[in-house]
Design a protein around this motif. Structure first.
Motif, PDB file in Angstrom:
ATOM      1  N   UNK A   1      -7.852  18.996  -3.555  1.00 30.70           N
ATOM      2  CA  UNK A   1      -7.091  20.168  -3.086  1.00 30.70           C
ATOM      3  C   UNK A   1      -7.409  20.368  -1.610  1.00 30.70           C
ATOM      4  N   UNK A   2      -6.400  20.315  -0.759  1.00 32.73           N
ATOM      5  CA  UNK A   2      -6.593  20.535   0.680  1.00 32.73           C
ATOM      6  C   UNK A   2      -5.921  21.856   1.066  1.00 32.73           C
ATOM      7  N   UNK A   3      -6.728  22.829   1.480  1.00 33.16           N
ATOM      8  CA  UNK A   3      -6.183  24.097   1.982  1.00 33.16           C
ATOM      9  C   UNK A   3      -6.051  23.978   3.491  1.00 33.16           C
ATOM     10  N   UNK A   4      -4.811  24.046   3.982  1.00 35.45           N
ATOM     11  CA  UNK A   4      -4.580  23.999   5.423  1.00 35.45           C
ATOM     12  C   UNK A   4      -5.111  25.286   6.062  1.00 35.45           C
ATOM     13  N   UNK A   5      -5.085  26.367   5.290  1.00 37.37           N
ATOM     14  CA  UNK A   5      -5.614  27.646   5.747  1.00 37.37           C
ATOM     15  C   UNK A   5      -6.286  28.318   4.558  1.00 37.37           C
ATOM     16  N   UNK A   6      -7.165  29.257   4.841  1.00 38.78           N
ATOM     17  CA  UNK A   6      -7.804  30.024   3.779  1.00 38.78           C
ATOM     18  C   UNK A   6      -6.754  30.980   3.211  1.00 38.78           C
ATOM     19  N   UNK A   7      -6.523  30.959   1.904  1.00 41.45           N
ATOM     20  CA  UNK A   7      -5.415  31.762   1.360  1.00 41.45           C
ATOM     21  C   UNK A   7      -5.738  32.221  -0.045  1.00 41.45           C
TER      22      UNK A   7
END
Length: 209
Positions: A184-190
């Motif tokens: 899982x790659x989060x481009x931003x904290x969300x």
């Protein structure tokens, strides 16, 4: 209309639905030209169209299957390989992506400004290369991702500003997310993404932010 059992080869574009509702596109074989990925035509384009069924098609070496500004369509049981986007939803809500097999595409499924999507019982594998993604999200909310087999992709799941709706959610349940470079790659904290009862197996890295 009903479009069944056709063979479309060496052709830039396969099917294009424009403001066309309740059609069936079933058991067709679609392949584009021997061109670089970006120059091939799209296998299927659905634009401002509702309630269509796209199922059991065999799609290879095309560019994308795109669903734009279209709702309540069902994309099921297709085999899509060696293309750019397996299925790309853009400003498209309430669609279902079920029981498809995505293999060796740059991106398996990508949701861009797309809400209320069901992604269930798909196999999404070998999305490789620097932009390789199994399932990708940009500003998309209220998605159910369940019972999928997401394996051997550069990034299994890629999240960018999703869910976008402050009240929204994305639920990932009972998926096998295995042998990906990054699970899982989060481009931003969300916030608003829930992962429950998934099997994370043999990924190089589990989560990156």
């Amino acid at each position: 209309g009903s479009f069944k059992d056709n063979v479309i080869e060496n052709c830039l574009f396969g099917f294009e639905l424009k403001q066309a509702d309740r059609n069936i596109i079933r058991r067709n074989r679609i392949a584009s030209k021997e061109l670089p990925e970006a120059l091939r035509g799209d296998a299927i384009r659905v634009w401002y169209s509702t309630g269509n069924v796209i199922e059991d098609n065999d799609i290879e070496r095309t560019r994308d299957v795109v669903v734009w500004y279209a709702k309540d369509n069902r994309i099921a049981g297709n085999r899509i390989r060696d293309s750019r986007y397996g299925v790309h939803l853009m400003y498209a809500h309430g669609n279902a992506i079920e029981k498809n097999h995505f293999q060796s595409n740059t991106v398996g499924v990508f949701l861009m400004y797309a809400n209320d999507t069901k992604i269930v019982h798909n196999v999404i594998t070998y999305s490789q290369g620097p932009s390789g993604i199994g399932v990708g999200f940009k500003e998309s909310s209220n998605t159910l991702v369940a019972h999928n087999d997401i394996f051997a992709n550069a990034r299994g799941v890629f999240m960018d500003a999703s869910p976008y709706d402050p009240e929204g959610f994305n639920r990932f349940e009972m998926n096998r997310i295995a042998y990906n470079g990054v699970a899982i790659a989060f481009h931003s904290d969300w916030e608003g993404n829930a992962f429950e009862r998934n099997a994370f197996i043999g990924n190089h890295r589990a989560v990156t932010v």
